[in-house]
Enzyme design. Structure first.
Site, PDB file in Angstrom:
ATOM      1  N   GLU A   1       2.662 -46.921 -42.635  1.00 28.03           N
ATOM      2  CA  GLU A   1       2.647 -48.038 -43.601  1.00 28.03           C
ATOM      3  C   GLU A   1       1.861 -47.587 -44.819  1.00 28.03           C
ATOM      4  OE1 GLU A   1       1.185 -52.049 -42.265  1.00 28.03           O
ATOM      5  OE2 GLU A   1       0.450 -52.158 -44.317  1.00 28.03           O
TER       6      GLU A   1
ATOM      7  N   ASP B   1      -2.310 -47.486 -44.033  1.00 25.66           N
ATOM      8  CA  ASP B   1      -2.295 -48.448 -45.136  1.00 25.66           C
ATOM      9  C   ASP B   1      -2.932 -47.868 -46.404  1.00 25.66           C
ATOM     10  OD1 ASP B   1      -1.425 -50.788 -46.278  1.00 25.66           O
ATOM     11  OD2 ASP B   1      -2.734 -52.114 -45.141  1.00 25.66           O
TER      12      ASP B   1
ATOM     13  N   HIS C   1       6.448 -56.590 -43.869  1.00 28.40           N
ATOM     14  CA  HIS C   1       5.089 -56.366 -44.371  1.00 28.40           C
ATOM     15  C   HIS C   1       4.539 -57.660 -44.984  1.00 28.40           C
ATOM     16  CE1 HIS C   1       1.934 -54.933 -47.103  1.00 28.40           C
ATOM     17  NE2 HIS C   1       1.824 -53.897 -46.286  1.00 28.40           N
TER      18      HIS C   1
HETATM   19 MN    MN Z   1       0.143 -52.447 -46.230  1.00 27.74          MN
END
Ligand code: MN
Length: 337
Positions: free
Chosen positions: A9, A299, A176
């Site tokens: 991600e 992330d 998301h």
């Molecule tokens: Mn994210």
């Protein structure tokens, strides 16, 4: 490590999308949640400028950061809210452009990057066509939608051409987070609750529940949905979701589905660790889903990648579980080499 660390991600944006966001933020017609978010990623302070420069860099800077943090492969996708705050025509054009930019970066760094496509959900047939292009010519491994689109959710059958294409092409959908939809954002605006610490999970968990309850997985049983942030809390809730769903069926308040909500979750969903560095949360998720349904995500550039890696390197799980979460589950779900 005897295996690759794959992070699934990892965010990017094009300069054009960022500048179109700025235009929307300067206008009167801006979603309240997005107005708050915009200050974080588009502000003029040094922190926001650093995030921006990391988001737009798909070259040497990103590779150097991955090397420093021990990430072998980044599965990259458009950052929240992507193209979903634009009108359908602009969103469709900018999603296609962003996919071209990402595909070129993957082509330049084939051993380090893989891509998830952006689509404009507001034009479902166009999104389905873009998925075909993404899966074929562009070599993308899935696609990502940042939760609601102007307050609408994908359970509405008008969006199902997207799922039709996703199943046919075997393209997982990474659902998301973004800020809560305009119809429910007001009580989230205080105390920063619209943001990643709470509002994102509430919004995206709601979206996932709407998908489960609408029957889309009966129509498209091979659909794969990826949820970040340790499944947005859903592994914790499954028993209660089933229990109260059965009560509502019994009193005639909701339609009975062929399967229990938890069964769809365990069959059609995969989760990632993005932004969650909690051993109890990981242990619970492992018990509920198993390591075959959990992937590592860092992330980037929003979280400390080093912290995420240190956590998963050291947390007390078996080496087989660690290997699956870092590597082989992602290889299977996204069909990575
Ligand atoms: Mn994210």
């Amino acid at each position: 490590m005897k295996f690759k660390r794959i992070a699934v991600e990892e965010a990017f944006v094009t300069e054009e999308i960022a500048s179109e966001w700025k235009k929307i933020l300067a206008s009167k017609f801006v979603e309240p949640g997005f107005r708050m978010m915009g200050q974080t990623i588009l502000g003029d302070d040094p922190g926001a400028r650093a995030v921006h420069s990391r988001l737009v860099d798909l070259g040497a800077g990103r590779i150097a950061a991955m090397d420093a943090d021990g990430i072998d492969v980044a599965v990259i996708s458009i950052t929240s809210p992507g193209v979903q705050v634009f009108d359908a025509v602009t969103a469709t054009r900018l999603a296609g452009d962003a996919n071209d930019v990402l595909a070129a970066a993957v082509k330049a760094h084939p051993s380090r990057y893989a891509g998830l496509a952006a689509v404009a959900p507001h034009y479902p047939d166009g999104a389905a066509l873009e998925l075909e292009r993404a899966a074929g010519k562009l070599g993308m491994k899935g696609f990502l939608i940042n939760s609601h689109t102007m307050g609408e959710y994908l359970d509405d059958v008008k969006y199902w051409p997207i799922f039709e294409a996703a199943q046919a092409l075997d393209m997982p959908l990474y659902l998301h987070p973004r800020e809560p939809a305009p119809s429910m954002v007001t009580p989230f605006l205080d105390y920063g609750l619209y943001f990643a610490g709470w509002g994102f999970a509430v919004e995206t968990g709601l979206h996932a529940m709407r998908l489960i309850m609408c029957g889309v997985f009966d129509r498209y049983p091979k659909l794969k949905i990826v949820l970040g942030h340790m499944g947005e809390g859903m592994p914790f809730w499954l028993q209660r979701i089933d229990n109260r769903y059965l009560l509502q069926v019994k009193i005639g308040a909701v339609k009975k589905l062929p399967r229990l909500p938890s069964e769809y979750f365990l069959e059609n969903f995969v989760i990632t660790t993005s932004g969650v560095m909690s051993a109890p949360a990981l242990r619970l998720s492992l018990e509920v889903l198993g390591a075959d349904r959990i992937m590592f995500a860092a992330d980037y550039p929003y979280e400390s990648v080093k912290e995420g890696v240190t956590f998963l390197d050291k947390v007390a799980i078996t080496e087989e579980e660690r290997e699956k979460i870092y590597c082989s589950t992602a290889q299977r779900i996204f069909k990575l080499a």
